[in-house]
Design a protein around this motif. Structure first.
Motif, mmCIF file in Angstrom:
data_model
loop_
_atom_site.group_PDB
_atom_site.id
_atom_site.type_symbol
_atom_site.label_atom_id
_atom_site.label_comp_id
_atom_site.label_asym_id
_atom_site.label_seq_id
_atom_site.Cartn_x
_atom_site.Cartn_y
_atom_site.Cartn_z
ATOM 1 N N GLN A 170 13.839 86.126 69.681
ATOM 2 C CA GLN A 170 12.677 86.982 69.914
ATOM 3 C C GLN A 170 11.982 87.236 68.583
ATOM 4 N N PRO A 171 10.664 87.294 68.567
ATOM 5 C CA PRO A 171 9.948 87.670 67.342
ATOM 6 C C PRO A 171 10.367 89.057 66.863
ATOM 7 N N GLY A 172 10.472 89.214 65.563
ATOM 8 C CA GLY A 172 10.803 90.517 65.002
ATOM 9 C C GLY A 172 12.279 90.749 64.794
ATOM 10 N N LEU A 173 13.130 89.887 65.369
ATOM 11 C CA LEU A 173 14.564 89.962 65.112
ATOM 12 C C LEU A 173 14.931 88.954 64.029
ATOM 13 N N ASP A 174 15.835 89.340 63.162
ATOM 14 C CA ASP A 174 16.290 88.418 62.128
ATOM 15 C C ASP A 174 17.679 88.842 61.677
ATOM 16 N N GLY A 175 18.518 87.863 61.400
ATOM 17 C CA GLY A 175 19.874 88.139 60.964
ATOM 18 C C GLY A 175 20.640 86.846 60.820
ATOM 19 N N PRO A 176 21.955 86.906 60.682
ATOM 20 C CA PRO A 176 22.763 85.705 60.487
ATOM 21 C C PRO A 176 22.628 84.673 61.609
ATOM 22 N N VAL A 177 22.462 85.114 62.853
ATOM 23 C CA VAL A 177 22.283 84.157 63.950
ATOM 24 C C VAL A 177 20.996 83.367 63.748
ATOM 25 N N HIS A 178 19.939 84.050 63.366
ATOM 26 C CA HIS A 178 18.654 83.392 63.149
ATOM 27 C C HIS A 178 18.705 82.469 61.937
ATOM 28 N N GLU A 179 19.429 82.894 60.914
ATOM 29 C CA GLU A 179 19.569 82.050 59.729
ATOM 30 C C GLU A 179 20.324 80.767 60.080
ATOM 31 N N ALA A 180 21.330 80.892 60.930
ATOM 32 C CA ALA A 180 22.064 79.705 61.376
ATOM 33 C C ALA A 180 21.149 78.768 62.154
ATOM 34 N N ALA A 181 20.294 79.326 63.004
ATOM 35 C CA ALA A 181 19.374 78.501 63.791
ATOM 36 C C ALA A 181 18.375 77.777 62.888
ATOM 37 N N ARG A 182 17.899 78.449 61.848
ATOM 38 C CA ARG A 182 16.917 77.828 60.938
ATOM 39 C C ARG A 182 17.461 76.558 60.285
ATOM 40 N N GLY A 183 18.747 76.532 60.044
ATOM 41 C CA GLY A 183 19.336 75.366 59.387
ATOM 42 C C GLY A 183 19.940 74.364 60.347
ATOM 43 N N ALA A 184 19.640 74.501 61.636
ATOM 44 C CA ALA A 184 20.326 73.654 62.621
ATOM 45 C C ALA A 184 19.381 73.138 63.702
ATOM 46 N N ALA A 185 18.186 72.705 63.291
ATOM 47 C CA ALA A 185 17.235 72.170 64.277
ATOM 48 C C ALA A 185 17.809 70.928 64.962
ATOM 49 N N LEU A 186 18.508 70.074 64.206
ATOM 50 C CA LEU A 186 19.063 68.855 64.793
ATOM 51 C C LEU A 186 20.199 69.153 65.774
ATOM 52 N N PRO A 187 21.197 69.979 65.427
ATOM 53 C CA PRO A 187 22.224 70.310 66.420
ATOM 54 C C PRO A 187 21.655 70.970 67.677
ATOM 55 N N LEU A 188 20.653 71.833 67.518
ATOM 56 C CA LEU A 188 20.035 72.448 68.693
ATOM 57 C C LEU A 188 19.351 71.397 69.565
ATOM 58 N N SER A 189 18.661 70.450 68.933
ATOM 59 C CA SER A 189 17.986 69.395 69.681
ATOM 60 C C SER A 189 18.994 68.490 70.386
#
Length: 268
Positions: A170-189
């Motif tokens: 969600q927009p406006g939320l940020d934390g370790p989960v979001h940081e993990a997602a930022r570095g994992a576009a390929l695993p998510l895809s």
């Protein structure tokens, strides 16, 4: 005593109400209405914890009016059930539930504080910003020591967990989960592709939500989230929960956010 079917029906009811508000229906306290009209109040409160941060989607993504009665209903849901452990040694499932509760509390604090400021209300914490910070921390603390978030080597298992955490996209939320997602576009895809091939569309759309969030953040993606979203929409059906995930993802991809959310994102 509430049954599993009662809990599932209550979660679907709240999802339908949230989805309706996202699509433009307004004027009522949707969360309070969900609890007040429910045949089983306990199941209705449990549904708020299940839908979690998505309960605030109409306010965050569409600028709907947040009511004091809604804040009270969300707070009651935290009082009705014990919080999962945030200890570093807690099982992964406990951490996953704790992250979801943390996100709900954070958005309650943020949206509730902003609404109080707009109404010119004084709160027990003084100004609305202090109210938000204190409320969010008091209801659900951030989990500690969740090292598994950053370990994408087993991307199949990791992506399933990120799907369980999709309400945090969600927009406006940020934390370790979001940081993990930022570095994992390929695993998510990869996770999206695997789920589509397995026809696990509910998990696929929750991972697409993370891709939509990354797209909103300006992260380059190896998979087109809009094409993936449309594919899942056509083949996956639209249960209330899945329809809500689809709508949130589409809103993120469209990038049309209310001014209050844009301002909050600028500050974070």
């Amino acid at each position: 005593m509430s049954s599993r079917a009662d809990f599932a029906a209550a979660a679907d009811d709240l999802a339908v109400r949230v989805l309706s508000a996202l699509r433009g229906a307004g004027g009522t306290a949707l969360v309070a209405g969900h609890v007040d009209s429910a045949p089983d109040a306990l199941a209705a409160l449990a549904a708020i914890r299940v839908i979690g941060a998505d309960t605030f989607s109409p306010y965050v993504l569409a600028g709907a009016t947040f009511h004091a009665e809604d804040a009270a209903a969300v707070t009651r849901s935290f009082e009705a059930f014990p919080l999962p452990s945030t200890d570093p040694t807690a099982p992964t499932d406990e951490h996953t539930s704790a992250w979801r509760d943390w996100a709900t509390a954070q958005l309650l604090a943020r949206v509730g504080g902003a609404a109080a400021a707009q109404r010119g209300e004084a709160t027990q914490y003084g100004e609305a910003a202090r109210y938000g910070e204190a409320t969010g921390h008091a209801l659900a603390a951030q989990p500690e020591g969740d090292a598994a978030l950053a370990d994408t080597a087993d991307w199949q298992r990791w992506s399933v967990r990120m799907a369980q955490l999709a309400t945090l996209a969600q927009p406006g939320l940020d934390g370790p989960v979001h940081e993990a997602a930022r570095g994992a576009a390929l695993p998510l895809s990869r996770g999206v592709t695997r789920c589509v091939l397995r026809r696990d569309f509910p998990t696929a759309v929750r991972l697409i939500r993370w891709l939509a969030w990354l797209d909103h953040e300006g992260v380059a993606l190896p998979l087109d989230p809009l094409l993936a979203l449309e594919h899942v929409r056509l083949l996956g059906g639209e249960s209330p929960r899945m329809a809500l995930d689809l709508t949130v993802a589409r809103r993120l991809l469209e990038g049309r956010l209310p001014e209050a959310t844009q301002a909050q994102e600028a500050r974070t």
